[in-house]
Motif scaffolding. Structure first.
Motif, PDB file in Angstrom:
ATOM      1  N   LEU A 127      47.459  59.415  -1.920  1.00 44.30           N
ATOM      2  CA  LEU A 127      47.724  59.163  -3.335  1.00 44.30           C
ATOM      3  C   LEU A 127      48.577  60.268  -3.954  1.00 44.30           C
ATOM      4  N   GLU A 128      48.241  61.503  -3.633  1.00 47.33           N
ATOM      5  CA  GLU A 128      48.997  62.628  -4.200  1.00 47.33           C
ATOM      6  C   GLU A 128      50.467  62.565  -3.799  1.00 47.33           C
ATOM      7  N   ASN A 129      50.724  62.185  -2.562  1.00 47.98           N
ATOM      8  CA  ASN A 129      52.101  62.193  -2.056  1.00 47.98           C
ATOM      9  C   ASN A 129      52.881  60.929  -2.395  1.00 47.98           C
ATOM     10  N   GLU A 130      52.192  59.789  -2.514  1.00 51.40           N
ATOM     11  CA  GLU A 130      52.887  58.505  -2.620  1.00 51.40           C
ATOM     12  C   GLU A 130      52.750  57.809  -3.961  1.00 51.40           C
ATOM     13  N   LYS A 131      51.875  58.305  -4.835  1.00 50.91           N
ATOM     14  CA  LYS A 131      51.581  57.615  -6.084  1.00 50.91           C
ATOM     15  C   LYS A 131      52.828  57.323  -6.920  1.00 50.91           C
ATOM     16  N   MET A 164      44.870  48.194  -7.612  1.00 49.64           N
ATOM     17  CA  MET A 164      44.453  48.969  -6.455  1.00 49.64           C
ATOM     18  C   MET A 164      45.098  48.555  -5.138  1.00 49.64           C
ATOM     19  N   PRO A 165      45.286  47.255  -4.863  1.00 55.64           N
ATOM     20  CA  PRO A 165      45.877  46.903  -3.567  1.00 55.64           C
ATOM     21  C   PRO A 165      47.232  47.537  -3.296  1.00 55.64           C
ATOM     22  N   TYR A 166      48.018  47.774  -4.330  1.00 59.21           N
ATOM     23  CA  TYR A 166      49.343  48.380  -4.140  1.00 59.21           C
ATOM     24  C   TYR A 166      49.244  49.830  -3.664  1.00 59.21           C
ATOM     25  N   PHE A 167      48.134  50.485  -4.009  1.00 54.88           N
ATOM     26  CA  PHE A 167      47.943  51.877  -3.593  1.00 54.88           C
ATOM     27  C   PHE A 167      47.173  51.980  -2.276  1.00 54.88           C
TER      28      PHE A 167
END
Length: 310
Positions: A289-293, A107-110
């Motif tokens: 999240l949608e744009n960078e995942k 989780m920290p990476y996101f």
């Protein structure tokens, strides 16, 4: 009364941890500094806020009532600060996430880039066991949770985050190989399991049942970190998520053992109650999240590809 917001914040942390030592660690203060703040707050009340019985700190009923009021006060102060930032054009508020223990490697990476881009957002991330994560969802205490197995009894919305890959691993200094006896179906080494309710435990037991593998000696531990340390010490082998043992694999302290029908692959999911009314901060995080995942996975988790069998 002349208490300060800082005193209230320190007292709330003491109430949460029921320990001055643990509170000081969480607040990044010395134990004497925390004790002084507690004393300064206590001096303003004729009734004890805490008591020590058998070297253990307890919060009195009066202390619990003060903590409830203090929590409301600090939340209102936060609301004032968030409104000020919002009027200045900044995204502001609190993002609360509950994460199963192995998810601390994910989780920290996101979150890091999102938090850097939005300095007006405060993050509260609780890393705990699956039962507590599910409870936090049920009680609507968090915006999101990170799990690898969805709680079937909850009506949830989900976002697939990334794959969770599990292999059988052990310390090569203690085990040259791990075999399954063709006659008995029994695995040749002790196996270390997570506690009941763990998604890793469930994946491991499903694999053993599905392929008829019998376990001789079992060891059960209550956290992924405890399992890793036990495997490193040669207590046995375990089926573990690769995400938590990157450094140990690179250094050769742990080794993947080839076993038929491995790896097990599950999915990390960001989940929330379907009826949840998201705050602007939570909605912004979903957009992030949608744009960078995909970019985050490609940059920070590309090392996993080298361990996936083609």
């Amino acid at each position: 009364m002349n208490f300060t917001l800082h005193q209230l914040k320190v007292f709330l942390k003491i109430c949460e941890k029921e320990s001055i030592t643990k509170a000081s660690e969480e607040l990044h203060l010395t134990q004497p500094a925390v004790s002084i703040q507690l004393k300064n707050l206590q001096d303003q009340f004729p009734i004890p806020l805490t008591e020590v019985v058998g070297r253990r700190l307890y919060i009195t009923d009066f202390g619990k009532e003060i903590a409830t009021v203090a929590d409301r006060i600090l939340n209102e102060v936060d609301a004032i600060n968030y409104k000020m930032l919002s009027y200045g054009g900044q995204l502001a508020g609190r993002l609360k996430i509950s994460v199963v223990s192995t998810g601390k490697y994910v989780m920290p990476y996101f979150l890091s880039a999102f938090m850097r881009e939005n300095p007006g957002v405060d993050l509260v991330m609780d890393v705990t066991n699956k039962s507590r994560v599910v409870e936090s969802l049920e009680q609507n205490e968090v915006d999101f949770a990170l799990v690898s197995v969805l709680p079937a009894h909850l009506d949830l919305e989900t976002v697939d985050l990334m794959s969770n890959i599990l292999y059988l691993v052990g310390n090569p200094n203690y085990f040259d190989e791990v075999r399954v006896d063709n006659k008995t179906g029994q695995i040749s080494t002790p196996l270390i399991f997570r506690e009941e309710g763990s998604a890793t435990r469930a994946a491991m037991e499903n694999y053993l049942t599905q392929f008829g593998i019998e376990v001789g000696k079992r060891v059960e531990l209550t956290s992924n970190e405890a399992v890793k340390q036990a495997v490193l010490a040669g207590l046995g082998c375990s089926i573990m998520p690769l995400i938590g043992i990157k450094n140990e694999l690179l250094k050769g302290d742990l080794q993947i053992f080839d076993m038929k029908n491995l790896p097990i692959t599950t999915m990390w999911n960001v989940v929330w109650l379907r009826a949840k009314k998201h705050s602007p901060v939570a909605l912004a995080f979903l957009d992030f999240l949608e744009n960078e995942k995909s970019q985050i996975i490609g940059r920070d988790f590309k090392w996993l590809k080298s361990y996936v069998q083609k």
